[in-house]
Scaffold this motif. Structure first.
Motif, PDB file in Angstrom:
ATOM      1  N   ALA A   1       1.366   0.342  10.898  1.00 47.89           N
ATOM      2  CA  ALA A   1       2.148  -0.878  10.716  1.00 47.89           C
ATOM      3  C   ALA A   1       1.345  -1.956   9.996  1.00 47.89           C
ATOM      4  N   GLU A   2       0.108  -2.154  10.421  1.00 47.51           N
ATOM      5  CA  GLU A   2      -0.720  -3.219   9.830  1.00 47.51           C
ATOM      6  C   GLU A   2      -1.162  -2.883   8.416  1.00 47.51           C
ATOM      7  N   LEU A   3      -1.393  -1.596   8.138  1.00 47.07           N
ATOM      8  CA  LEU A   3      -1.772  -1.202   6.786  1.00 47.07           C
ATOM      9  C   LEU A   3      -0.634  -1.458   5.808  1.00 47.07           C
ATOM     10  N   LEU A   4       0.577  -1.125   6.216  1.00 47.94           N
ATOM     11  CA  LEU A   4       1.729  -1.244   5.317  1.00 47.94           C
ATOM     12  C   LEU A   4       2.256  -2.666   5.222  1.00 47.94           C
ATOM     13  N   LEU A   5       2.222  -3.386   6.337  1.00 50.36           N
ATOM     14  CA  LEU A   5       2.734  -4.767   6.357  1.00 50.36           C
ATOM     15  C   LEU A   5       1.899  -5.603   7.315  1.00 50.36           C
ATOM     16  N   PRO A   6       0.892  -6.321   6.817  1.00 48.46           N
ATOM     17  CA  PRO A   6       0.061  -7.143   7.699  1.00 48.46           C
ATOM     18  C   PRO A   6       0.899  -8.167   8.467  1.00 48.46           C
TER      19      PRO A   6
ATOM     20  N   GLN B   1      17.574  14.321   9.560  1.00 44.51           N
ATOM     21  CA  GLN B   1      17.471  13.369  10.661  1.00 44.51           C
ATOM     22  C   GLN B   1      16.027  12.935  10.936  1.00 44.51           C
ATOM     23  N   SER B   2      15.076  13.503  10.214  1.00 49.42           N
ATOM     24  CA  SER B   2      13.675  13.154  10.434  1.00 49.42           C
ATOM     25  C   SER B   2      13.376  11.751   9.915  1.00 49.42           C
ATOM     26  N   THR B   3      12.493  11.069  10.620  1.00 48.58           N
ATOM     27  CA  THR B   3      12.051   9.749  10.173  1.00 48.58           C
ATOM     28  C   THR B   3      11.491   9.807   8.753  1.00 48.58           C
ATOM     29  N   SER B   4      10.815  10.888   8.438  1.00 44.64           N
ATOM     30  CA  SER B   4      10.137  11.013   7.140  1.00 44.64           C
ATOM     31  C   SER B   4      11.077  11.381   5.999  1.00 44.64           C
ATOM     32  N   ALA B   5      12.364  11.606   6.299  1.00 45.13           N
ATOM     33  CA  ALA B   5      13.305  11.958   5.242  1.00 45.13           C
ATOM     34  C   ALA B   5      13.512  10.802   4.275  1.00 45.13           C
ATOM     35  N   HIS B   6      13.339   9.581   4.749  1.00 47.75           N
ATOM     36  CA  HIS B   6      13.475   8.385   3.915  1.00 47.75           C
ATOM     37  C   HIS B   6      12.098   7.906   3.493  1.00 47.75           C
ATOM     38  N   VAL B   7      11.999   7.318   2.312  1.00 42.67           N
ATOM     39  CA  VAL B   7      10.701   6.891   1.786  1.00 42.67           C
ATOM     40  C   VAL B   7      10.006   5.916   2.727  1.00 42.67           C
ATOM     41  N   HIS B   8      10.794   5.049   3.402  1.00 45.44           N
ATOM     42  CA  HIS B   8      10.176   4.093   4.320  1.00 45.44           C
ATOM     43  C   HIS B   8       9.515   4.814   5.494  1.00 45.44           C
ATOM     44  N   GLY B   9      10.219   5.790   6.047  1.00 44.96           N
ATOM     45  CA  GLY B   9       9.638   6.562   7.139  1.00 44.96           C
ATOM     46  C   GLY B   9       8.464   7.406   6.690  1.00 44.96           C
ATOM     47  N   GLU B  10       8.550   7.956   5.490  1.00 42.43           N
ATOM     48  CA  GLU B  10       7.451   8.772   4.977  1.00 42.43           C
ATOM     49  C   GLU B  10       6.189   7.932   4.805  1.00 42.43           C
ATOM     50  N   ASN B  11       6.339   6.707   4.325  1.00 43.38           N
ATOM     51  CA  ASN B  11       5.174   5.827   4.184  1.00 43.38           C
ATOM     52  C   ASN B  11       4.493   5.605   5.531  1.00 43.38           C
TER      53      ASN B  11
ATOM     54  N   VAL C   1       0.860  -1.189   0.000  1.00 36.75           N
ATOM     55  CA  VAL C   1       0.000   0.000   0.000  1.00 36.75           C
ATOM     56  C   VAL C   1       0.892   1.234   0.000  1.00 36.75           C
ATOM     57  N   LYS C   2       0.633   2.134  -0.902  1.00 37.60           N
ATOM     58  CA  LYS C   2       1.368   3.392  -0.980  1.00 37.60           C
ATOM     59  C   LYS C   2       0.445   4.498  -0.481  1.00 37.60           C
ATOM     60  N   PRO C   3       0.625   4.955   0.750  1.00 40.82           N
ATOM     61  CA  PRO C   3      -0.301   5.944   1.319  1.00 40.82           C
ATOM     62  C   PRO C   3      -0.449   7.204   0.484  1.00 40.82           C
ATOM     63  N   SER C   4       0.633   7.679  -0.116  1.00 45.71           N
ATOM     64  CA  SER C   4       0.571   8.929  -0.889  1.00 45.71           C
ATOM     65  C   SER C   4      -0.398   8.822  -2.062  1.00 45.71           C
ATOM     66  N   VAL C   5      -0.521   7.627  -2.632  1.00 44.49           N
ATOM     67  CA  VAL C   5      -1.429   7.429  -3.767  1.00 44.49           C
ATOM     68  C   VAL C   5      -2.871   7.653  -3.337  1.00 44.49           C
ATOM     69  N   PHE C   6      -3.234   7.119  -2.180  1.00 45.44           N
ATOM     70  CA  PHE C   6      -4.608   7.249  -1.716  1.00 45.44           C
ATOM     71  C   PHE C   6      -4.893   8.656  -1.197  1.00 45.44           C
ATOM     72  N   LEU C   7      -3.919   9.280  -0.571  1.00 37.51           N
ATOM     73  CA  LEU C   7      -4.110  10.666  -0.145  1.00 37.51           C
ATOM     74  C   LEU C   7      -4.332  11.585  -1.341  1.00 37.51           C
TER      75      LEU C   7
ATOM     76  N   TYR D   1       7.950  -4.067   0.897  1.00 39.11           N
ATOM     77  CA  TYR D   1       6.813  -3.260   1.361  1.00 39.11           C
ATOM     78  C   TYR D   1       7.200  -1.813   1.667  1.00 39.11           C
ATOM     79  N   GLU D   2       8.456  -1.471   1.429  1.00 41.55           N
ATOM     80  CA  GLU D   2       8.945  -0.106   1.624  1.00 41.55           C
ATOM     81  C   GLU D   2       8.633   0.429   3.021  1.00 41.55           C
ATOM     82  N   VAL D   3       9.079  -0.357   3.992  1.00 37.96           N
ATOM     83  CA  VAL D   3       8.920   0.023   5.385  1.00 37.96           C
ATOM     84  C   VAL D   3      10.251  -0.175   6.097  1.00 37.96           C
ATOM     85  N   SER D   4      10.409   0.462   7.248  1.00 42.01           N
ATOM     86  CA  SER D   4      11.662   0.372   7.986  1.00 42.01           C
ATOM     87  C   SER D   4      11.858  -1.011   8.594  1.00 42.01           C
ATOM     88  N   THR D   5      13.117  -1.321   8.898  1.00 44.08           N
ATOM     89  CA  THR D   5      13.392  -2.608   9.554  1.00 44.08           C
ATOM     90  C   THR D   5      12.754  -2.644  10.937  1.00 44.08           C
TER      91      THR D   5
END
Length: 462
Positions: free
Chosen positions: A392-397, A341-351, A297-303, A422-426
């Protein structure tokens, strides 16, 4: 609801002696031990309501920006804060904390008689009630709660208002002046800022700066909520940056998102643990969007589809990952901190950040967060736990994470594969595995490795 039989309407200096009991949200909170009416002077309740009216209806932050799950756990969370604090400072904070609790505890209204604590505290468009005796939370519509409390206050004031000067007459006069006092206290309480901070942010003391409308004295606003949620989190110049971004956000219509929220509330029940609610809503949304568990799921697409603007900003040296507004004057709009240094600076954090905000957009705009939300700010912890689990569950069940763990050559390989696919953080992957049914099948070494990789415990059930 107050059930009161008066013993003497006008005697005893307007003390309103009578036999009564008080129910809040269907819970019997003021009564004798056997549930029968209590014989007491009910002017106590009128005095308490008049004195604390503004705090009951406007105050939404806990003391010292403590991240508590609710007012019922506040002292426990404060005790942790005080463990290594100097004694003199701790005693000062303890006194402030008890004053805070006294103005929100209905039982403190009654002098000389004990009742178990019943806390009333506003949370957005809701009034949260916690009864210690019933160990129960009830969330009421704010306007309905205010109306019921006003009915009680008006009745007691009418009875207490004697012709001669008396305690009852003074209490009634204070009650009738409550609205003027509330308006005078509104901006400090709705922003959560002290006098010095208010002067620093609005040195000209412009009454329109906060977009507060005295004609709607209880109405929260995007700027005041942002101030409240960033107080003690951001520096003054950083807060001003947030305010400027909100002011620049136009008010827009979001019919598709609104329709989705209405559909969700037909099925959603506000019961159970916050993380369980978050998981449930994420599963519901995946099905609503036609996404199988294995699909990303790519949140930006639905937004974008829902016409929600997502704008970047740069705020280095700040823990702020994002904030959003959706009140009467601005938004909906989401602002993402892209500082290095923001979590959202990386695509995984932004998702993860955008998925987190989607949860609030779906669930909280008509409830506890009706105007704004600040990620890593002073937003209510119960709602943040729910949004973290949802993201977490939306991006990776969890069932997908569990399946990969069982199939992969090692847990390490499974984490790397899932993070990439799934383009999410470790960290998120690790917590989804920990919270899945596969975790029980792992060795101690594998569990310890996962716990070590899940450095920030933001997706934990606890």
């Amino acid at each position: 609801m107050l059930e009161l039989t008066l013993v003497d309407r006008r005697g005893k200096a307007g003390l309103v002696w009578g036999e009564g009991k008080l129910l809040v949200g269907g819970l019997l909170v003021i009564a004798d031990k056997d549930g029968c009416p209590t014989s007491w002077t009910w002017v106590d309740l009128l005095e308490w309501l008049a004195k604390n009216w503004a705090y009951l209806l406007l105050e939404q932050n806990f003391p010292f920006q403590v991240s508590a799950m609710g007012i019922s756990t506040l002292m426990r969370d404060l005790e942790k804060r005080w463990e290594n604090m100097a004694e003199e400072r701790m005693e000062d904070e303890e006194e402030q904390a008890f004053r805070f609790l006294d103005r929100h505890d209905l039982a403190c209204a009654f002098k000389g008689i004990f009742f178990p604590a019943t806390y009333l505290m506003r949370q957005g468009a809701l009034m949260e009630v916690f009864s210690a005796e019933h160990s129960s939370h009830v969330r009421l519509n704010l306007q309905r709660a205010v109306s019921d409390l006003e009915d009680i206050g008006n009745y007691l004031a009418e009875v207490a208002n004697t012709k001669e000067v008396s305690r009852g007459k003074l209490a009634a006069e204070q009650w009738y002046a409550r609205e003027t006092c509330l308006i005078a206290q509104a901006v400090p309480l709705l922003t959560g800022l002290n006098t010095a901070s208010l002067a620093q942010l609005n040195p000209e003391n412009d009454p329109e700066y906060w977009e507060y409308d005295p004609e709607s004295p209880l109405a929260d606003g995007e700027l005041m909520a942002a101030a409240r949620m960033t107080s003690g989190v951001l520096l003054a110049d950083q807060q001003l940056q947030v305010f400027d971004l909100i002011r620049g956000a136009a008010k827009i219509a979001t019919p598709e998102l609104d329709s989705l929220s209405r559909s969700l509330f037909k099925d959603f029940k506000d019961i159970g643990k916050p993380y369980d609610q978050g998981y449930w809503v994420a599963i519901w949304l995946r099905r609503k969007l036609g996404k199988s568990d294995s699909e990303g799921v790519k949140p930006s697409v639905f937004l974008e589809r829902w016409k929600i603007p997502v704008d970047d900003f740069d705020m280095p040296d700040s823990i702020l990952d994002a904030f959003a507004c959706w009140g009467p004057r601005h938004g909906p709009a989401i602002f993402v901190n892209k500082a290095q240094q923001s979590t959202s600076a990386h695509v995984h954090g932004e998702n993860t950040t955008l998925a987190h905000e989607i949860c609030h957009l779906l669930l909280d705009r008509d409830g506890a967060l009706p105007v704004a939300e600040v990620l890593n700010g002073n937003s209510p912890e119960r709602l943040e736990k729910r949004a973290r689990a949802f993201a977490a569950e939306l991006l990776l069940p969890r069932n997908v994470a569990a399946k990969e763990v069982r199939m992969a050559a090692s847990v390490n390989v499974a984490v790397t594969t899932l993070s990439s696919a799934y383009e999410v953080s470790t960290e998120l992957v690790c917590w989804q595995i920990i919270n899945s049914d596969a975790y029980a099948t792992l060795t101690d070494d594998e569990r310890n490795w996962l716990q070590g990789k899940a450095q920030r415990k933001v997706f934990a059930d606890a």
